[in-house]
Motif scaffolding. Structure first.
Motif, PDB file in Angstrom:
ATOM      1  N   LEU A 106       0.826  -1.210   0.000  1.00 12.17           N
ATOM      2  CA  LEU A 106       0.000   0.000   0.000  1.00 12.17           C
ATOM      3  C   LEU A 106       0.860   1.260   0.000  1.00 12.17           C
ATOM      4  N   PHE A 107       1.885   1.257   0.839  1.00  8.06           N
ATOM      5  CA  PHE A 107       2.754   2.432   0.949  1.00  8.06           C
ATOM      6  C   PHE A 107       3.505   2.682  -0.345  1.00  8.06           C
ATOM      7  N   GLY A 108       4.012   1.616  -0.956  1.00 13.35           N
ATOM      8  CA  GLY A 108       4.789   1.762  -2.177  1.00 13.35           C
ATOM      9  C   GLY A 108       3.965   2.323  -3.320  1.00 13.35           C
ATOM     10  N   VAL A 109       2.744   1.798  -3.509  1.00 14.18           N
ATOM     11  CA  VAL A 109       1.905   2.251  -4.615  1.00 14.18           C
ATOM     12  C   VAL A 109       1.345   3.638  -4.350  1.00 14.18           C
ATOM     13  N   LEU A 110       0.766   3.846  -3.165  1.00 16.53           N
ATOM     14  CA  LEU A 110       0.103   5.119  -2.876  1.00 16.53           C
ATOM     15  C   LEU A 110       1.094   6.266  -2.744  1.00 16.53           C
ATOM     16  N   SER A 111       2.330   5.972  -2.331  1.00 15.35           N
ATOM     17  CA  SER A 111       3.351   7.011  -2.209  1.00 15.35           C
ATOM     18  C   SER A 111       4.234   7.087  -3.447  1.00 15.35           C
ATOM     19  N   ASP A 112       3.953   6.231  -4.422  1.00 12.41           N
ATOM     20  CA  ASP A 112       4.696   6.184  -5.686  1.00 12.41           C
ATOM     21  C   ASP A 112       6.197   6.038  -5.444  1.00 12.41           C
ATOM     22  N   LEU A 158       8.065  -7.233   4.318  1.00 17.25           N
ATOM     23  CA  LEU A 158       8.129  -5.866   3.794  1.00 17.25           C
ATOM     24  C   LEU A 158       8.697  -5.855   2.374  1.00 17.25           C
ATOM     25  N   PHE A 159       9.745  -6.639   2.148  1.00 17.32           N
ATOM     26  CA  PHE A 159      10.338  -6.707   0.809  1.00 17.32           C
ATOM     27  C   PHE A 159       9.383  -7.369  -0.187  1.00 17.32           C
ATOM     28  N   HIS A 160       8.674  -8.398   0.252  1.00 23.44           N
ATOM     29  CA  HIS A 160       7.704  -9.048  -0.626  1.00 23.44           C
ATOM     30  C   HIS A 160       6.609  -8.065  -1.023  1.00 23.44           C
ATOM     31  N   GLY A 161       6.219  -7.182  -0.100  1.00 24.99           N
ATOM     32  CA  GLY A 161       5.217  -6.168  -0.415  1.00 24.99           C
ATOM     33  C   GLY A 161       5.696  -5.193  -1.475  1.00 24.99           C
ATOM     34  N   PHE A 162       6.971  -4.792  -1.388  1.00 20.18           N
ATOM     35  CA  PHE A 162       7.534  -3.918  -2.415  1.00 20.18           C
ATOM     36  C   PHE A 162       7.576  -4.631  -3.766  1.00 20.18           C
ATOM     37  N   GLY A 163       7.799  -5.960  -3.720  1.00 24.86           N
ATOM     38  CA  GLY A 163       7.773  -6.727  -4.959  1.00 24.86           C
ATOM     39  C   GLY A 163       6.401  -6.677  -5.612  1.00 24.86           C
ATOM     40  N   ALA A 165       4.224  -4.301  -5.132  1.00 20.69           N
ATOM     41  CA  ALA A 165       3.994  -2.909  -5.535  1.00 20.69           C
ATOM     42  C   ALA A 165       4.628  -2.613  -6.888  1.00 20.69           C
ATOM     43  N   THR A 166       5.832  -3.136  -7.129  1.00 20.85           N
ATOM     44  CA  THR A 166       6.502  -2.857  -8.402  1.00 20.85           C
ATOM     45  C   THR A 166       5.717  -3.401  -9.583  1.00 20.85           C
ATOM     46  N   LYS A 167       5.044  -4.553  -9.386  1.00 17.97           N
ATOM     47  CA  LYS A 167       4.252  -5.131 -10.476  1.00 17.97           C
ATOM     48  C   LYS A 167       3.069  -4.236 -10.811  1.00 17.97           C
ATOM     49  N   ILE A 168       2.422  -3.697  -9.790  1.00 15.58           N
ATOM     50  CA  ILE A 168       1.272  -2.824 -10.006  1.00 15.58           C
ATOM     51  C   ILE A 168       1.708  -1.509 -10.651  1.00 15.58           C
ATOM     52  N   GLN A 169       2.845  -0.978 -10.211  1.00 18.11           N
ATOM     53  CA  GLN A 169       3.302   0.315 -10.715  1.00 18.11           C
ATOM     54  C   GLN A 169       3.689   0.274 -12.188  1.00 18.11           C
ATOM     55  N   GLU A 170       3.955  -0.919 -12.711  1.00 20.37           N
ATOM     56  CA  GLU A 170       4.309  -1.046 -14.121  1.00 20.37           C
ATOM     57  C   GLU A 170       3.179  -0.569 -15.043  1.00 20.37           C
ATOM     58  N   PHE A 171       1.945  -0.568 -14.512  1.00 14.93           N
ATOM     59  CA  PHE A 171       0.788  -0.251 -15.349  1.00 14.93           C
ATOM     60  C   PHE A 171       0.346   1.205 -15.232  1.00 14.93           C
ATOM     61  N   ASN A 172       1.045   1.990 -14.401  1.00  9.94           N
ATOM     62  CA  ASN A 172       0.728   3.416 -14.270  1.00  9.94           C
ATOM     63  C   ASN A 172      -0.779   3.646 -14.094  1.00  9.94           C
ATOM     64  N   LEU A 173      -1.323   3.057 -13.060  1.00  7.17           N
ATOM     65  CA  LEU A 173      -2.763   3.153 -12.815  1.00  7.17           C
ATOM     66  C   LEU A 173      -3.187   4.602 -12.618  1.00  7.17           C
ATOM     67  N   PRO A 174      -4.362   4.984 -13.134  1.00  3.04           N
ATOM     68  CA  PRO A 174      -4.846   6.350 -12.948  1.00  3.04           C
ATOM     69  C   PRO A 174      -5.140   6.639 -11.482  1.00  3.04           C
ATOM     70  N   GLN A 175      -5.008   7.899 -11.094  1.00  4.41           N
ATOM     71  CA  GLN A 175      -5.207   8.283  -9.701  1.00  4.41           C
ATOM     72  C   GLN A 175      -6.676   8.159  -9.276  1.00  4.41           C
ATOM     73  N   GLU A 176      -7.580   8.297 -10.232  1.00  3.63           N
ATOM     74  CA  GLU A 176      -8.996   8.194  -9.908  1.00  3.63           C
ATOM     75  C   GLU A 176      -9.332   6.767  -9.459  1.00  3.63           C
ATOM     76  N   GLY A 177      -9.784   6.655  -8.221  1.00  2.00           N
ATOM     77  CA  GLY A 177     -10.136   5.352  -7.673  1.00  2.00           C
ATOM     78  C   GLY A 177      -8.954   4.513  -7.256  1.00  2.00           C
ATOM     79  N   LEU A 178      -7.747   5.120  -7.207  1.00  2.00           N
ATOM     80  CA  LEU A 178      -6.538   4.342  -6.913  1.00  2.00           C
ATOM     81  C   LEU A 178      -6.578   3.714  -5.525  1.00  2.00           C
ATOM     82  N   VAL A 179      -6.980   4.499  -4.519  1.00  3.79           N
ATOM     83  CA  VAL A 179      -6.960   3.987  -3.144  1.00  3.79           C
ATOM     84  C   VAL A 179      -7.881   2.779  -2.968  1.00  3.79           C
TER      85      VAL A 179
END
Length: 242
Positions: A106-112, A158-163, A165-179
């Motif tokens: 959550l922290f990795g994606v929401l904080s980019d 914690l490291f697995h969570g960042f792993g 997060a990196t997969k999700i961030q590859e798709f550059n999800l729009p901010q609308e409805g992100l949370v």
């Protein structure tokens, strides 16, 4: 009449053969996962890149699918629960792992927060090596001390969570409805983890009924370490080549 010792040896041989067959099938399941681990089919890729707004159920499904096919996460969990025989211990360690990867996902994606995917996956591979080495009693034998297992599971979580997060961030999800979408994805990850872990526990419980469990526990954890080392090597190669 057959000698009693011969009968005993024959019975043990059958049990060992059955148990090893089960273990090979068990490893085969993970090998099959590795062919598509973290892979995203075209329909899912299109959905993630084109989705706008809140989509709770699809993100839950994608999160669950991602975890079920995430063989690196599952191999680490296998190492974590390998010698846990009480339900409360399994619940405690899995909860620590869940807490760890939920925080950083959550922290990795929401904080980019951008993390190199190859390096983070190499650390995840190392976590598998670590747990296999720990299960073999390697720290006491080689270094003369035993690290805090609970802390290690939490930290690697914690490291697995960042792993994740990196997969999700590859798709550059729009901010609308992100949370809400990321929260739904995380819920899906937990559902997938619960389902996969349930299957693993059933297989482990069956195997633990036979003597071969202790006889082959060293080989099993050695294979676990070998799998982790292969992942580390693969990811580091990708890092330097790219």
């Amino acid at each position: 009449m057959s000698h009693p010792l011969a009968k005993t040896m024959t019975t043990m041989s059958k049990v060992m053969t059955q148990s090893m067959t089960l273990f090979v099938v068990f490893l085969g399941l993970f090998a099959s996962f590795s062919l598509s681990a973290h892979g995203v089919d075209e329909d899912t890729r299109l959905f993630l890149t084109q989705n706008e707004g809140v989509s709770i159920l699809p993100f839950i499904y994608i999160g669950a699918k991602h975890m079920v096919t995430g063989y690196d996460h599952l191999l680490f969990l296998v190492g974590v629960i390998f010698f846990l025989f009480r339900s409360k211990d399994v619940l405690l360690y899995v909860s620590l792992f869940t807490l760890g990867h939920s925080i950083t996902l959550l922290f990795g994606v929401l904080s980019d927060i951008q993390v190199n995917a190859y390096l983070i996956d190499a650390i995840i591979g190392f976590s598998i090596v670590y747990k296999g080495f720990d299960n073999l009693g390697g720290f006491k034998r080689v270094f003369g001390f035993q690290p805090n297992t609970k802390a290690a599971v939490m930290i690697f979580g914690l490291f697995h969570g960042f792993g994740l997060a990196t997969k999700i961030q590859e798709f550059n999800l729009p901010q609308e409805g992100l949370v809400p979408n990321i929260l739904a994805f995380n819920v899906g990850v937990e559902i997938g983890q619960f389902l996969a872990l349930g299957v693993v526990l059933i297989l482990m419980s069956f195997w633990r009924r036979h003597r071969s469990f202790l006889q082959f526990s060293t080989a099993a954890n050695t294979l676990l370490m070998s799998g982790g080392l292969m992942l580390v090597g693969f990811q580091l190669t990708g890092f330097f080549v790219s």
